[in-house]
Design a protein around this motif. Sequence first.
Motif, PDB file in Angstrom:
ATOM      1  N   GLY A  90     -47.075   8.115   9.541  1.00  0.00           N
ATOM      2  CA  GLY A  90     -46.104   7.116   9.096  1.00  0.00           C
ATOM      3  C   GLY A  90     -45.197   6.700  10.235  1.00  0.00           C
ATOM      4  O   GLY A  90     -44.744   7.532  11.027  1.00  0.00           O
ATOM      5  N   ALA A  91     -44.926   5.398  10.312  1.00  0.00           N
ATOM      6  CA  ALA A  91     -44.151   4.867  11.439  1.00  0.00           C
ATOM      7  C   ALA A  91     -42.738   5.418  11.494  1.00  0.00           C
ATOM      8  O   ALA A  91     -42.140   5.489  12.562  1.00  0.00           O
ATOM      9  N   ASN A  92     -42.185   5.822  10.357  1.00  0.00           N
ATOM     10  CA  ASN A  92     -40.789   6.258  10.326  1.00  0.00           C
ATOM     11  C   ASN A  92     -40.627   7.754  10.110  1.00  0.00           C
ATOM     12  O   ASN A  92     -39.578   8.204   9.680  1.00  0.00           O
ATOM     13  N   TYR A 136     -36.079  14.321   0.120  1.00  0.00           N
ATOM     14  CA  TYR A 136     -35.264  15.231  -0.688  1.00  0.00           C
ATOM     15  C   TYR A 136     -35.372  14.864  -2.172  1.00  0.00           C
ATOM     16  O   TYR A 136     -35.576  15.731  -3.032  1.00  0.00           O
ATOM     17  N   TRP A 137     -35.246  13.584  -2.480  1.00  0.00           N
ATOM     18  CA  TRP A 137     -35.322  13.151  -3.873  1.00  0.00           C
ATOM     19  C   TRP A 137     -36.758  13.197  -4.398  1.00  0.00           C
ATOM     20  O   TRP A 137     -36.984  13.495  -5.575  1.00  0.00           O
ATOM     21  N   ARG A 138     -37.729  12.937  -3.546  1.00  0.00           N
ATOM     22  CA  ARG A 138     -39.138  13.011  -3.952  1.00  0.00           C
ATOM     23  C   ARG A 138     -39.513  14.428  -4.384  1.00  0.00           C
ATOM     24  O   ARG A 138     -40.392  14.631  -5.234  1.00  0.00           O
ATOM     25  N   ASN A 139     -38.835  15.412  -3.839  1.00  0.00           N
ATOM     26  CA  ASN A 139     -39.140  16.810  -4.157  1.00  0.00           C
ATOM     27  C   ASN A 139     -38.373  17.327  -5.371  1.00  0.00           C
ATOM     28  O   ASN A 139     -38.326  18.537  -5.621  1.00  0.00           O
ATOM     29  N   THR A 140     -37.754  16.434  -6.142  1.00  0.00           N
ATOM     30  CA  THR A 140     -37.032  16.827  -7.353  1.00  0.00           C
ATOM     31  C   THR A 140     -37.959  17.571  -8.310  1.00  0.00           C
ATOM     32  O   THR A 140     -39.135  17.236  -8.453  1.00  0.00           O
ATOM     33  N   GLU A 141     -37.413  18.602  -8.962  1.00  0.00           N
ATOM     34  CA  GLU A 141     -38.200  19.345  -9.950  1.00  0.00           C
ATOM     35  C   GLU A 141     -38.500  18.451 -11.150  1.00  0.00           C
ATOM     36  O   GLU A 141     -37.686  17.609 -11.536  1.00  0.00           O
ATOM     37  N   ASP A 142     -39.665  18.635 -11.753  1.00  0.00           N
ATOM     38  CA  ASP A 142     -40.105  17.776 -12.864  1.00  0.00           C
ATOM     39  C   ASP A 142     -39.046  17.658 -13.954  1.00  0.00           C
ATOM     40  O   ASP A 142     -38.773  16.561 -14.464  1.00  0.00           O
ATOM     41  N   ALA A 143     -38.442  18.787 -14.309  1.00  0.00           N
ATOM     42  CA  ALA A 143     -37.498  18.809 -15.433  1.00  0.00           C
ATOM     43  C   ALA A 143     -36.202  18.056 -15.136  1.00  0.00           C
ATOM     44  O   ALA A 143     -35.435  17.758 -16.057  1.00  0.00           O
ATOM     45  N   ALA A 197     -40.526   4.964   1.781  1.00  0.00           N
ATOM     46  CA  ALA A 197     -41.603   5.084   0.795  1.00  0.00           C
ATOM     47  C   ALA A 197     -42.951   4.766   1.427  1.00  0.00           C
ATOM     48  O   ALA A 197     -43.960   5.445   1.163  1.00  0.00           O
ATOM     49  N   ALA A 198     -42.991   3.731   2.278  1.00  0.00           N
ATOM     50  CA  ALA A 198     -44.237   3.352   2.947  1.00  0.00           C
ATOM     51  C   ALA A 198     -44.698   4.443   3.912  1.00  0.00           C
ATOM     52  O   ALA A 198     -45.888   4.751   4.010  1.00  0.00           O
ATOM     53  N   THR A 199     -43.744   5.036   4.627  1.00  0.00           N
ATOM     54  CA  THR A 199     -44.080   6.133   5.545  1.00  0.00           C
ATOM     55  C   THR A 199     -44.672   7.310   4.785  1.00  0.00           C
ATOM     56  O   THR A 199     -45.678   7.907   5.204  1.00  0.00           O
ATOM     57  N   ALA A 200     -44.074   7.645   3.674  1.00  0.00           N
ATOM     58  CA  ALA A 200     -44.587   8.755   2.857  1.00  0.00           C
ATOM     59  C   ALA A 200     -45.994   8.439   2.346  1.00  0.00           C
ATOM     60  O   ALA A 200     -46.877   9.309   2.336  1.00  0.00           O
ATOM     61  N   ARG A 201     -46.210   7.207   1.936  1.00  0.00           N
ATOM     62  CA  ARG A 201     -47.527   6.807   1.422  1.00  0.00           C
ATOM     63  C   ARG A 201     -48.579   6.933   2.523  1.00  0.00           C
ATOM     64  O   ARG A 201     -49.674   7.470   2.301  1.00  0.00           O
ATOM     65  N   THR A 202     -48.241   6.460   3.726  1.00  0.00           N
ATOM     66  CA  THR A 202     -49.175   6.536   4.850  1.00  0.00           C
ATOM     67  C   THR A 202     -49.480   7.989   5.207  1.00  0.00           C
ATOM     68  O   THR A 202     -50.619   8.369   5.457  1.00  0.00           O
ATOM     69  N   THR A 203     -48.430   8.820   5.194  1.00  0.00           N
ATOM     70  CA  THR A 203     -48.571  10.210   5.622  1.00  0.00           C
ATOM     71  C   THR A 203     -49.341  11.047   4.606  1.00  0.00           C
ATOM     72  O   THR A 203     -50.239  11.811   4.961  1.00  0.00           O
ATOM     73  N   LYS A 217     -40.875  10.254  -9.647  1.00  0.00           N
ATOM     74  CA  LYS A 217     -40.143  10.858  -8.527  1.00  0.00           C
ATOM     75  C   LYS A 217     -40.052   9.901  -7.348  1.00  0.00           C
ATOM     76  O   LYS A 217     -39.025   9.842  -6.651  1.00  0.00           O
ATOM     77  N   LYS A 218     -41.122   9.152  -7.102  1.00  0.00           N
ATOM     78  CA  LYS A 218     -41.091   8.177  -6.002  1.00  0.00           C
ATOM     79  C   LYS A 218     -40.081   7.072  -6.293  1.00  0.00           C
ATOM     80  O   LYS A 218     -39.370   6.614  -5.381  1.00  0.00           O
ATOM     81  N   ILE A 219     -40.007   6.651  -7.540  1.00  0.00           N
ATOM     82  CA  ILE A 219     -39.023   5.620  -7.913  1.00  0.00           C
ATOM     83  C   ILE A 219     -37.611   6.176  -7.765  1.00  0.00           C
ATOM     84  O   ILE A 219     -36.712   5.508  -7.238  1.00  0.00           O
ATOM     85  N   LEU A 220     -37.390   7.416  -8.214  1.00  0.00           N
ATOM     86  CA  LEU A 220     -36.092   8.074  -8.031  1.00  0.00           C
ATOM     87  C   LEU A 220     -35.728   8.113  -6.548  1.00  0.00           C
ATOM     88  O   LEU A 220     -34.604   7.751  -6.158  1.00  0.00           O
ATOM     89  N   ALA A 221     -36.669   8.536  -5.705  1.00  0.00           N
ATOM     90  CA  ALA A 221     -36.411   8.657  -4.268  1.00  0.00           C
ATOM     91  C   ALA A 221     -36.062   7.305  -3.662  1.00  0.00           C
ATOM     92  O   ALA A 221     -35.111   7.175  -2.877  1.00  0.00           O
ATOM     93  N   THR A 222     -36.820   6.271  -4.033  1.00  0.00           N
ATOM     94  CA  THR A 222     -36.599   4.953  -3.448  1.00  0.00           C
ATOM     95  C   THR A 222     -35.278   4.349  -3.919  1.00  0.00           C
ATOM     96  O   THR A 222     -34.512   3.788  -3.119  1.00  0.00           O
TER      97      THR A 222
END
Length: 415
Positions: A333-335, A260-267, A320-326, A299-304
Amino acid sequence: MNAYKSDFLNVLAARGFIHQVSEPEALDALARSSMLTAYIGFDCTAPSLHVGSLLPIMMLYWLQQTGHRPITLMGGGTTRVGDPSGKDESRKLLTDAAIGENLKSIRKVFARFLRFGAGGNDAVMANNADWLNALNYIDFLRDVGRHFSINRMLAFDSVKLRLERAQELSFLEFNYMILQAYDFVELHKRYGCVLQMGGSDQWGNIVSGIDLGRRLRNAQLFALTSPLITTSSGAKMGKTAAGAVWLNADQVSPYDYWQYWRNTEDADVGRFLKLFTTLPLAEIERLAALKDAEINEAKKILATEATALVHGREAADEAAATARTTFEEGGLGANLPTIEVDDLHTHIRLLDAAVRAGFVASNGEARRLIRGGGLKVNDETVYDERRLLTPDDLTPERVIKLSLGRKRHVLLKPV
């Protein structure tokens, strides 16, 4: 007033939490000279709070971090009435048993953000059922109700908007603002609470409490509200196509919360880093200045960071690791969210699988999704709405990966 002298108001202002403050100079001076006790109320209308409740929780977090005492007021009593603020229709009335179960489930979220105890500026958890449920109606009307003007109450946004839209406002709901004002006075009496915080839609209710405190206890009380938070595109915070973004892990998994947080709009990245993480402002400014593809790292830092506050650092790092793998390595991703499906021993319609995965609410929506090329099975786009999923679709890991676009994935696993 722009430059506050107290750490508390300075932090809130710098991070974007302040919309309105009553008597800002006096509150600022009090916050510098003594330990404030402040509260925010949370009604128990569901088993979990959602992302929309994060802003007030973060306000309580920064209150405690700057040396003051927070009260989380659980609305065991007011939930029986229902807050009409921002609503076009009455809330569904809950039984006392349901309210009690919701309250127990909600409480655990606060322990992630606040330090509770019995000394110093340790947080206090109160429940307004302790005083509201025992009120004598006639005494309450005589002692408290006489201080409220119907003319003024009709002018409050929570009432006026409902009436303008010709939506019914019950007498029960009309009493909510009186009960909330009484809560403020009761918390002042019990804990020396002098500040109520909340969203901008609560201003009228909070000011009523200030007025009641002056009339009943000759107390100087204060109000502080936060702005209504929407995304840059105007969407309400905490809502997705699949529904509310809940804070409890049993309703929204840490991975889905991270997404959800990874999908934040750029602005919105810089603003949300200030509001929903505890990163230093200098680091946030650096991240917010990133452009083009680099903004994805922010965005990844915000999400984490946002996920770590709610679900813990370990769960955030795993997400974060699951998203990276996927996404970056093309693996499973394992999770990733996993759903056990009995029918996979024979077959299941892709339409039904999309509904079970929570991608859509109905088979009709699933058909439109498939026709538009929005659904993938094991990373391959499917255009046939009659497609069946069978044991032949199982990967070597004995799962089927179902994907909505590039960002949402669910694993189907045979039971």
